[in-house]
Design a protein around this motif. Structure first.
Motif, PDB file in Angstrom:
ATOM      1  N   TYR A 173       0.899  -1.150  -0.012  1.00 38.30           N
ATOM      2  CA  TYR A 173      -0.076  -0.129  -0.113  1.00 38.30           C
ATOM      3  C   TYR A 173       0.790   1.127  -0.082  1.00 38.30           C
ATOM      4  N   ILE A 174       0.933   1.950  -1.006  1.00 37.94           N
ATOM      5  CA  ILE A 174       1.466   3.286  -1.074  1.00 37.94           C
ATOM      6  C   ILE A 174       0.411   4.460  -0.778  1.00 37.94           C
ATOM      7  N   GLU A 175       0.695   5.131   0.292  1.00 31.84           N
ATOM      8  CA  GLU A 175      -0.086   6.043   0.702  1.00 31.84           C
ATOM      9  C   GLU A 175       0.705   7.153   1.774  1.00 31.84           C
ATOM     10  N   ASP A 176       0.394   8.357   1.418  1.00 30.08           N
ATOM     11  CA  ASP A 176       1.044   9.448   2.208  1.00 30.08           C
ATOM     12  C   ASP A 176       0.244   9.756   3.414  1.00 30.08           C
ATOM     13  N   SER A 177      -0.961   9.735   3.444  1.00 27.27           N
ATOM     14  CA  SER A 177      -1.888  10.035   4.453  1.00 27.27           C
ATOM     15  C   SER A 177      -1.673   9.185   5.770  1.00 27.27           C
ATOM     16  N   PRO A 178      -1.132   9.522   7.007  1.00 26.59           N
ATOM     17  CA  PRO A 178      -1.108   8.576   8.075  1.00 26.59           C
ATOM     18  C   PRO A 178      -2.426   8.213   8.556  1.00 26.59           C
ATOM     19  N   LEU A 179      -3.693   9.022   8.250  1.00 28.38           N
ATOM     20  CA  LEU A 179      -4.962   8.601   8.540  1.00 28.38           C
ATOM     21  C   LEU A 179      -5.540   7.331   7.686  1.00 28.38           C
ATOM     22  N   ASN A 180      -5.185   7.716   6.290  1.00 24.30           N
ATOM     23  CA  ASN A 180      -5.595   6.710   5.364  1.00 24.30           C
ATOM     24  C   ASN A 180      -4.976   5.350   5.699  1.00 24.30           C
ATOM     25  N   VAL A 181      -3.459   5.545   6.061  1.00 25.44           N
ATOM     26  CA  VAL A 181      -2.837   4.308   6.436  1.00 25.44           C
ATOM     27  C   VAL A 181      -3.474   3.608   7.710  1.00 25.44           C
ATOM     28  N   ILE A 182      -3.772   4.211   8.488  1.00 25.07           N
ATOM     29  CA  ILE A 182      -4.370   3.636   9.866  1.00 25.07           C
ATOM     30  C   ILE A 182      -5.808   3.022   9.500  1.00 25.07           C
ATOM     31  N   VAL A 183      -6.377   3.666   8.558  1.00 26.48           N
ATOM     32  CA  VAL A 183      -7.558   2.866   8.456  1.00 26.48           C
ATOM     33  C   VAL A 183      -7.641   1.655   7.583  1.00 26.48           C
ATOM     34  N   MET A 184      -6.513   1.718   6.512  1.00 27.07           N
ATOM     35  CA  MET A 184      -6.435   0.386   5.798  1.00 27.07           C
ATOM     36  C   MET A 184      -5.833  -0.747   6.504  1.00 27.07           C
ATOM     37  N   GLU A 185      -4.990  -0.252   7.615  1.00 28.62           N
ATOM     38  CA  GLU A 185      -4.277  -1.068   8.478  1.00 28.62           C
ATOM     39  C   GLU A 185      -5.514  -1.999   9.402  1.00 28.62           C
ATOM     40  N   ALA A 186      -6.508  -0.903   9.811  1.00 31.04           N
ATOM     41  CA  ALA A 186      -7.632  -1.371  10.610  1.00 31.04           C
ATOM     42  C   ALA A 186      -8.388  -2.555   9.630  1.00 31.04           C
ATOM     43  N   MET A 187      -8.384  -2.333   8.624  1.00 33.46           N
ATOM     44  CA  MET A 187      -9.420  -3.357   7.587  1.00 33.46           C
ATOM     45  C   MET A 187      -8.417  -4.707   7.501  1.00 33.46           C
ATOM     46  N   PHE A 188      -7.330  -4.581   7.306  1.00 32.54           N
ATOM     47  CA  PHE A 188      -6.335  -5.692   7.215  1.00 32.54           C
ATOM     48  C   PHE A 188      -6.238  -6.546   8.501  1.00 32.54           C
ATOM     49  N   GLU A 189      -6.567  -5.900   9.774  1.00 35.62           N
ATOM     50  CA  GLU A 189      -6.866  -6.810  10.936  1.00 35.62           C
ATOM     51  C   GLU A 189      -7.875  -7.902  10.694  1.00 35.62           C
ATOM     52  N   GLN A 190      -9.070  -7.550   9.661  1.00 35.79           N
ATOM     53  CA  GLN A 190      -9.968  -8.659   9.485  1.00 35.79           C
ATOM     54  C   GLN A 190      -9.317  -9.785   8.457  1.00 35.79           C
ATOM     55  N   ARG A 191      -8.317  -9.539   7.956  1.00 33.78           N
ATOM     56  CA  ARG A 191      -7.466 -10.560   7.001  1.00 33.78           C
ATOM     57  C   ARG A 191      -6.189 -10.818   7.647  1.00 33.78           C
ATOM     58  N   ARG A 192      -6.103 -11.762   8.403  1.00 35.53           N
ATOM     59  CA  ARG A 192      -5.052 -12.200   9.171  1.00 35.53           C
ATOM     60  C   ARG A 192      -3.852 -13.184   8.277  1.00 35.53           C
ATOM     61  N   ASP A 193      -4.510 -13.556   6.995  1.00 37.77           N
ATOM     62  CA  ASP A 193      -3.806 -14.094   6.055  1.00 37.77           C
ATOM     63  C   ASP A 193      -2.939 -13.259   5.454  1.00 37.77           C
ATOM     64  N   LEU A 194      -3.241 -11.789   5.402  1.00 40.22           N
ATOM     65  CA  LEU A 194      -2.540 -10.929   4.584  1.00 40.22           C
ATOM     66  C   LEU A 194      -1.619  -9.999   5.344  1.00 40.22           C
ATOM     67  N   ARG A 195      -0.547  -9.714   4.700  1.00 38.57           N
ATOM     68  CA  ARG A 195       0.558  -8.808   5.282  1.00 38.57           C
ATOM     69  C   ARG A 195       0.474  -7.547   4.492  1.00 38.57           C
ATOM     70  N   LEU A 196       0.004  -6.410   5.250  1.00 38.14           N
ATOM     71  CA  LEU A 196       0.149  -5.212   4.556  1.00 38.14           C
ATOM     72  C   LEU A 196       1.550  -4.570   4.757  1.00 38.14           C
ATOM     73  N   HIS A 197       2.100  -3.985   3.731  1.00 34.97           N
ATOM     74  CA  HIS A 197       3.388  -3.489   3.643  1.00 34.97           C
ATOM     75  C   HIS A 197       2.936  -1.842   3.134  1.00 34.97           C
ATOM     76  N   VAL A 198       3.435  -0.978   4.165  1.00 34.79           N
ATOM     77  CA  VAL A 198       3.260   0.401   3.723  1.00 34.79           C
ATOM     78  C   VAL A 198       4.368   1.258   3.202  1.00 34.79           C
ATOM     79  N   ALA A 199       4.367   2.123   2.088  1.00 32.93           N
ATOM     80  CA  ALA A 199       5.420   3.070   1.864  1.00 32.93           C
ATOM     81  C   ALA A 199       4.786   4.375   1.680  1.00 32.93           C
TER      82      ALA A 199
END
Length: 177
Positions: free
Chosen positions: A10-36
């Protein structure tokens, strides 16, 4: 960076958007979200990753997301990785720029999670995390999805890094907030 989980960059410069996406990925523990946070960090991170999905904001501090996608596509094994434009610019021609589809911000959590499940199906009962999966169903190009974020996987130090990113700082590719 191979921990048996399916990687998503996930390439995103907004910390808030990253936090929101991270929260969604908590529902998918089979996925690893990498952020730049920008194009240059994404390029550096791409040398160590082989993601199954790219989520790319368009208005990055050091480049446009569509230009970054062209660059990432030159990496070995990245030409066929599905890429989603995640942007508030719902008029952007995602297909013309090489993206599979566009997810309009603000993202709808349920729709985002449903689309992730279509693109990257969760392991079935008998499969363990990281087990071989069949290819996802054919994708419908040109669909505008209105996904939102609810719970992504948090990596150690992720929250602290995003809090720090609110303050301007000098980087090797210019000033960043």
């Amino acid at each position: 960076m191979n921990d048996g989980l399916t990687s998503v960059l996930y390439i995103e410069d907004s910390p808030l958007n990253v936090i929101v996406m991270e929260a969604m990925f908590e529902q998918r523990r089979d996925l690893r979200l990498h952020v730049a946070e920008a194009g240059m960090p994404a390029w550096r991170l791409s040398a160590r990753l082989q993601p199954s999905l790219l989520l790319v904001d368009l208005n990055l501090p050091d480049c446009h997301g569509s230009d970054l996608l062209k660059l990432l596509r030159m990496r070995r094994g990245w030409a066929q990785v599905p890429a989603i434009a995640v942007t508030a610019d719902s008029d952007f021609d995602a297909l013309g720029a090489g993206f599979l589809e566009l997810w309009a911000k603000p993202l709808d959590v349920r729709k985002t999670l449903d689309r992730l499940a279509e693109l990257l199906p969760p392991p079935r009962g008998g499969q363990h995390v990281g087990a071989e999966r069949t290819a996802p169903p054919p994708l419908q190009a040109g669909v505008i999805v209105d996904p939102a974020a609810d719970s992504p996987r948090r990596e150690a130090g992720m929250m602290a890094r995003h809090k720090q990113s609110l303050a301007p700082r000098q980087t090797d590719y210019g000033w960043m907030r």
